[in-house]
Design a protein around this motif. Structure first.
Motif, PDB file in Angstrom:
ATOM      1  N   UNK A  40       0.951  -1.145  -0.116  1.00 35.76           N
ATOM      2  CA  UNK A  40       0.022   0.071  -0.156  1.00 35.76           C
ATOM      3  C   UNK A  40       0.802   1.410  -0.082  1.00 35.76           C
ATOM      4  N   UNK A  41       0.289   2.437  -0.641  1.00 35.91           N
ATOM      5  CA  UNK A  41       1.004   3.374  -0.519  1.00 35.91           C
ATOM      6  C   UNK A  41       1.153   4.083   0.803  1.00 35.91           C
ATOM      7  N   UNK A  42       2.291   4.790   1.014  1.00 32.04           N
ATOM      8  CA  UNK A  42       2.930   5.074   2.551  1.00 32.04           C
ATOM      9  C   UNK A  42       3.198   6.483   2.284  1.00 32.04           C
ATOM     10  N   UNK A  43       2.844   7.218   3.343  1.00 32.96           N
ATOM     11  CA  UNK A  43       3.341   8.726   3.634  1.00 32.96           C
ATOM     12  C   UNK A  43       4.653   8.422   4.072  1.00 32.96           C
ATOM     13  N   UNK A  44       5.693   9.153   3.241  1.00 34.78           N
ATOM     14  CA  UNK A  44       6.988   9.087   3.478  1.00 34.78           C
ATOM     15  C   UNK A  44       7.113   9.165   4.960  1.00 34.78           C
ATOM     16  N   UNK A  45       6.645   9.851   5.564  1.00 37.43           N
ATOM     17  CA  UNK A  45       6.779  10.189   7.072  1.00 37.43           C
ATOM     18  C   UNK A  45       6.502   8.885   7.877  1.00 37.43           C
ATOM     19  N   UNK A  46       5.737   8.030   7.562  1.00 34.08           N
ATOM     20  CA  UNK A  46       5.683   6.642   8.095  1.00 34.08           C
ATOM     21  C   UNK A  46       6.757   5.685   7.869  1.00 34.08           C
ATOM     22  N   UNK A  57      19.884  12.810   4.034  1.00 31.41           N
ATOM     23  CA  UNK A  57      21.321  12.943   3.627  1.00 31.41           C
ATOM     24  C   UNK A  57      21.844  12.942   2.170  1.00 31.41           C
ATOM     25  N   UNK A  58      21.078  12.097   1.627  1.00 32.32           N
ATOM     26  CA  UNK A  58      21.834  11.792   0.202  1.00 32.32           C
ATOM     27  C   UNK A  58      20.753  12.459  -0.975  1.00 32.32           C
ATOM     28  N   UNK A  59      19.778  12.606  -0.753  1.00 29.29           N
ATOM     29  CA  UNK A  59      18.920  13.174  -1.750  1.00 29.29           C
ATOM     30  C   UNK A  59      17.901  14.284  -1.417  1.00 29.29           C
ATOM     31  N   UNK A  60      18.551  15.239  -0.519  1.00 26.97           N
ATOM     32  CA  UNK A  60      17.786  16.190   0.157  1.00 26.97           C
ATOM     33  C   UNK A  60      17.009  17.345  -0.919  1.00 26.97           C
ATOM     34  N   UNK A  61      17.463  17.143  -2.059  1.00 21.23           N
ATOM     35  CA  UNK A  61      16.658  18.360  -3.269  1.00 21.23           C
ATOM     36  C   UNK A  61      15.958  17.296  -4.091  1.00 21.23           C
ATOM     37  N   UNK A  62      15.812  16.143  -4.056  1.00 20.11           N
ATOM     38  CA  UNK A  62      15.165  15.323  -4.842  1.00 20.11           C
ATOM     39  C   UNK A  62      13.771  14.871  -4.348  1.00 20.11           C
ATOM     40  N   UNK A  63      12.732  14.953  -4.980  1.00 19.13           N
ATOM     41  CA  UNK A  63      11.603  14.562  -4.295  1.00 19.13           C
ATOM     42  C   UNK A  63      11.124  13.168  -4.427  1.00 19.13           C
ATOM     43  N   UNK A  64      10.249  12.859  -3.552  1.00 22.54           N
ATOM     44  CA  UNK A  64       9.594  11.282  -3.822  1.00 22.54           C
ATOM     45  C   UNK A  64       8.521  11.241  -4.344  1.00 22.54           C
ATOM     46  N   UNK A  65       8.360  10.338  -5.479  1.00 24.11           N
ATOM     47  CA  UNK A  65       7.534   9.971  -6.255  1.00 24.11           C
ATOM     48  C   UNK A  65       6.408   9.104  -5.769  1.00 24.11           C
ATOM     49  N   UNK A  66       6.998   7.981  -5.375  1.00 23.99           N
ATOM     50  CA  UNK A  66       6.328   6.943  -4.686  1.00 23.99           C
ATOM     51  C   UNK A  66       6.926   6.252  -3.499  1.00 23.99           C
ATOM     52  N   UNK A  67       6.079   5.821  -2.574  1.00 27.02           N
ATOM     53  CA  UNK A  67       6.754   5.117  -1.351  1.00 27.02           C
ATOM     54  C   UNK A  67       5.618   3.986  -1.186  1.00 27.02           C
ATOM     55  N   UNK A  68       5.935   2.948  -1.084  1.00 28.41           N
ATOM     56  CA  UNK A  68       5.070   1.721  -0.752  1.00 28.41           C
ATOM     57  C   UNK A  68       5.430   0.777   0.174  1.00 28.41           C
ATOM     58  N   UNK A  69       4.753   0.247   1.099  1.00 27.56           N
ATOM     59  CA  UNK A  69       5.005  -0.739   2.163  1.00 27.56           C
ATOM     60  C   UNK A  69       4.594  -2.096   1.569  1.00 27.56           C
ATOM     61  N   UNK A  70       5.378  -2.956   1.710  1.00 23.58           N
ATOM     62  CA  UNK A  70       5.291  -4.325   1.214  1.00 23.58           C
ATOM     63  C   UNK A  70       4.998  -5.261   2.621  1.00 23.58           C
TER      64      UNK A  70
END
Length: 167
Positions: A40-46, A57-70
């Motif tokens: 399911x889609x996850x809020x990146x804060x979870x 640290x490594x991708x500070x200026x890159x956005x999150x496209x998707x975040x999934x929890x399996x």
């Protein structure tokens, strides 16, 4: 559309939706049932703090496209807007990182992710800036895919000891 054509179409849709709703349910250890065990889609804060810290640290200026929890696999998959795919275990440890086609991982990321001995071998061979993906398989070996013709995968044990080159 004639009625004789509509009835099979409706029956097919009904069978599809019935089958789609028949997902496996996985009981937890205390005997209660959490419901359908799916990704399911996850809020990146979870996601775990350790994973969030790595991304920050490594991708500070890159956005999150998707975040999934399996749930069944016990992992999180995060895709960044620049196409980099990250996979974390439930504790937030990086398990895999993969650059999009025709791109390479940043050297700073490769250096942090790899054991020091493995990174030194890549650097000595002139490949530290040619890494496309790093995967920690079963917590035992690192597979490092390089942007090379011919054998392009370096294998290291968990301590960074070189094992083999594979195609």
């Amino acid at each position: 559309m004639k009625l004789k054509n509509i009835i099979p179409a409706v029956a097919s849709c009904a069978m599809f939706f019935t089958a789609a709703g028949m997902s496996a349910q996985v009981p937890n250890l205390n005997g209660s049932n959490p419901g359908i065990a799916i990704a399911g889609s996850q809020n990146i804060n979870q996601i775990p703090e350790k994973a969030k810290a790595f991304i920050e640290k490594h991708f500070k200026n890159v956005g999150i496209k998707t975040c999934e929890r399996y749930f069944a696999k016990g992992k999180y998959e995060v895709e960044l807007t620049d196409g980099i795919d990250l996979e974390f275990d439930m504790e937030g440890n990086l398990v895999e990182i993969d650059a999009p086609d025709n791109t390479l991982l940043p050297v700073t990321v490769v250096k942090e992710v790899m054991p020091a001995k493995a990174y030194e071998r890549l650097e000595k061979d002139g490949y530290s800036a040619m890494v496309e993906s790093i995967e920690l398989n079963n917590g035992k070996v690192y597979e490092v895919e390089l942007n090379l013709a011919g054998p392009d995968t370096y294998i290291f044990d968990i301590d960074g000891v070189f094992i083999a080159i594979e195609d």
